[in-house]
Design a protein around this motif. Structure first.
Motif, short mmCIF file in Angstrom:
data_model
loop_
_atom_site.label_atom_id
_atom_site.label_comp_id
_atom_site.label_asym_id
_atom_site.label_seq_id
_atom_site.Cartn_x
_atom_site.Cartn_y
_atom_site.Cartn_z
N GLY A 34 0.82 -1.21 0.00
CA GLY A 34 0.00 0.00 0.00
C GLY A 34 0.85 1.26 0.00
N ALA A 35 1.96 1.22 0.73
CA ALA A 35 2.86 2.39 0.78
C ALA A 35 3.52 2.62 -0.57
CB ALA A 35 3.93 2.18 1.85
N THR A 36 3.82 1.54 -1.29
CA THR A 36 4.40 1.67 -2.63
C THR A 36 3.41 2.33 -3.57
OG1 THR A 36 5.75 -0.31 -2.27
CG2 THR A 36 5.39 0.38 -4.56
N ALA A 37 2.17 1.86 -3.54
CA ALA A 37 1.13 2.46 -4.37
C ALA A 37 0.88 3.91 -3.97
CB ALA A 37 -0.17 1.65 -4.27
N GLY A 38 0.84 4.17 -2.66
CA GLY A 38 0.59 5.53 -2.17
C GLY A 38 1.68 6.50 -2.54
N THR A 39 2.93 6.04 -2.49
CA THR A 39 4.06 6.90 -2.87
C THR A 39 3.96 7.30 -4.34
OG1 THR A 39 5.49 5.89 -1.20
CG2 THR A 39 6.58 7.02 -3.03
N ASP A 40 3.69 6.32 -5.20
CA ASP A 40 3.55 6.62 -6.64
C ASP A 40 2.34 7.51 -6.90
OD1 ASP A 40 5.77 5.21 -7.27
OD2 ASP A 40 4.75 3.46 -8.09
N ARG A 41 1.25 7.25 -6.21
CA ARG A 41 0.03 8.04 -6.40
C ARG A 41 0.27 9.50 -5.97
NH1 ARG A 41 -4.59 7.57 -9.11
NH2 ARG A 41 -4.42 5.36 -8.67
N ALA A 42 0.94 9.68 -4.84
CA ALA A 42 1.21 11.03 -4.36
C ALA A 42 2.12 11.80 -5.31
CB ALA A 42 1.82 10.97 -2.96
N ALA A 66 6.84 9.39 0.71
CA ALA A 66 8.00 8.59 0.29
C ALA A 66 8.92 8.31 1.49
CB ALA A 66 8.76 9.33 -0.81
N LYS A 67 9.09 9.32 2.33
CA LYS A 67 9.92 9.15 3.53
C LYS A 67 9.29 8.12 4.48
CE LYS A 67 12.12 11.94 7.15
NZ LYS A 67 12.24 13.29 7.72
N LEU A 72 9.06 2.54 6.91
CA LEU A 72 8.45 1.21 7.03
C LEU A 72 9.45 0.12 6.65
CD1 LEU A 72 6.07 -0.61 7.60
CD2 LEU A 72 5.20 -0.13 5.30
N THR A 73 10.22 0.34 5.59
CA THR A 73 11.23 -0.68 5.21
C THR A 73 12.31 -0.78 6.30
OG1 THR A 73 12.48 0.93 3.88
CG2 THR A 73 10.83 -0.39 2.73
N ASP A 74 12.65 0.33 6.94
CA ASP A 74 13.60 0.29 8.06
C ASP A 74 13.04 -0.55 9.21
OD1 ASP A 74 15.36 1.89 6.66
OD2 ASP A 74 14.81 3.74 7.71
N LEU A 75 11.75 -0.38 9.49
CA LEU A 75 11.12 -1.14 10.57
C LEU A 75 11.08 -2.63 10.23
CD1 LEU A 75 8.24 1.33 11.43
CD2 LEU A 75 10.04 0.60 12.99
N ARG A 77 13.29 -4.24 8.54
CA ARG A 77 14.65 -4.75 8.80
C ARG A 77 14.89 -4.92 10.30
NH1 ARG A 77 16.03 -1.65 4.16
NH2 ARG A 77 16.32 0.23 5.43
N ARG A 78 14.45 -3.94 11.09
CA ARG A 78 14.65 -4.04 12.54
C ARG A 78 13.92 -5.24 13.13
NH1 ARG A 78 16.96 0.05 15.19
NH2 ARG A 78 15.95 -0.53 17.14
N LEU A 79 12.80 -5.59 12.53
CA LEU A 79 12.00 -6.73 13.00
C LEU A 79 12.42 -8.04 12.34
CD1 LEU A 79 8.56 -4.90 12.99
CD2 LEU A 79 9.76 -5.72 15.04
N HIS A 80 13.45 -7.98 11.47
CA HIS A 80 13.94 -9.16 10.74
C HIS A 80 12.84 -9.79 9.90
CE1 HIS A 80 17.49 -8.68 13.19
NE2 HIS A 80 16.79 -8.82 14.29
N ILE A 81 12.04 -8.94 9.27
CA ILE A 81 10.97 -9.39 8.39
C ILE A 81 11.36 -9.05 6.95
CG2 ILE A 81 8.58 -9.01 7.69
CD1 ILE A 81 7.90 -8.50 10.62
#
Length: 194
Positions: A34-42, A66-67, A72-75, A77-81
């Motif tokens: 959803g964040a990927t779609a939202g970033t492109d849409r914005a 975008a930020k 979210l991608t940083d989170l 990684r922190r959660l090892h997901i």
């Protein structure tokens, strides 16, 4: 028999922890799509409205969205997901297909497009806020999550939502305001009092 009774809770507990991680992975990867779609849409909406009164605010919001996706991608990684690329691509594709809707115009951009796209962004930001709220709750028991970071993300999300609501009100007034006498629609013709 007593030995089986003692070991069963341990297996159940381990399974519950495993399921929790799996569910969190699905949840956050859905939000990443959803964040990927939202970033492109914005970004697309900000470009489309460049040179208008809405342009500067939308440029700022697009940058923040975008930020937020990077956060979210940083989170993750922190959660090892691991990020599921197929979901990211699905979000990207869905956003591109969403642009095909003509909104009453075949060639030129319709003013209605901006209204609809602002509504889509509002829905996306509302979903993002819900994600930050869920992670903020988990931060109380998971030291990998920083409550202060999530508080900042929540504050920014609410600010974005407020700005988008204001832009939507303004654009709705511009789009649906009739400058002269309005011709009756087919449905309204012949419905006067007899």
């Amino acid at each position: 028999m007593s030995h089986a009774t003692r070991t069963r809770p341990a297996r159940t507990s381990a399974s519950a922890r495993r399921t929790h991680t799996e569910l969190l992975s699905v949840y956050l990867n859905d939000h990443l799509a959803g964040a990927t779609a939202g970033t492109d849409r914005a970004r697309y909406l900000a470009r489309s409205c460049r040179g208008t009164d809405l342009g500067p605010t939308l440029e700022a919001i697009a940058g923040e969205i975008a930020k937020d996706r990077r956060s979210l991608t940083d989170l993750l990684r922190r959660l090892h997901i691991p990020a599921r690329r197929y979901k990211v691509y699905a979000g990207w594709t869905a956003e591109k297909l969403g642009r095909l809707k003509a909104n009453g115009r075949l060639v030129r951009r319709s003013p209605l497009s901006t209204v609809v796209e602002l509504e889509m962004l509002r829905a996306g930001v509302t979903g993002k806020i819900a994600c930050w709220e869920a992670l903020r709750q988990l931060a109380e028991s998971d030291e990998r999550l920083d409550p202060a970071v999530l508080d900042d993300l929540l504050h920014r999300g609410h600010r974005q939502l407020h700005a988008l609501e204001e832009l939507h009100r303004e654009q709705t007034a511009v789009t649906f305001h009739a400058s002269g006498p309005q011709a009756p629609t087919p449905a309204s013709r012949g419905t006067g009092a007899r």
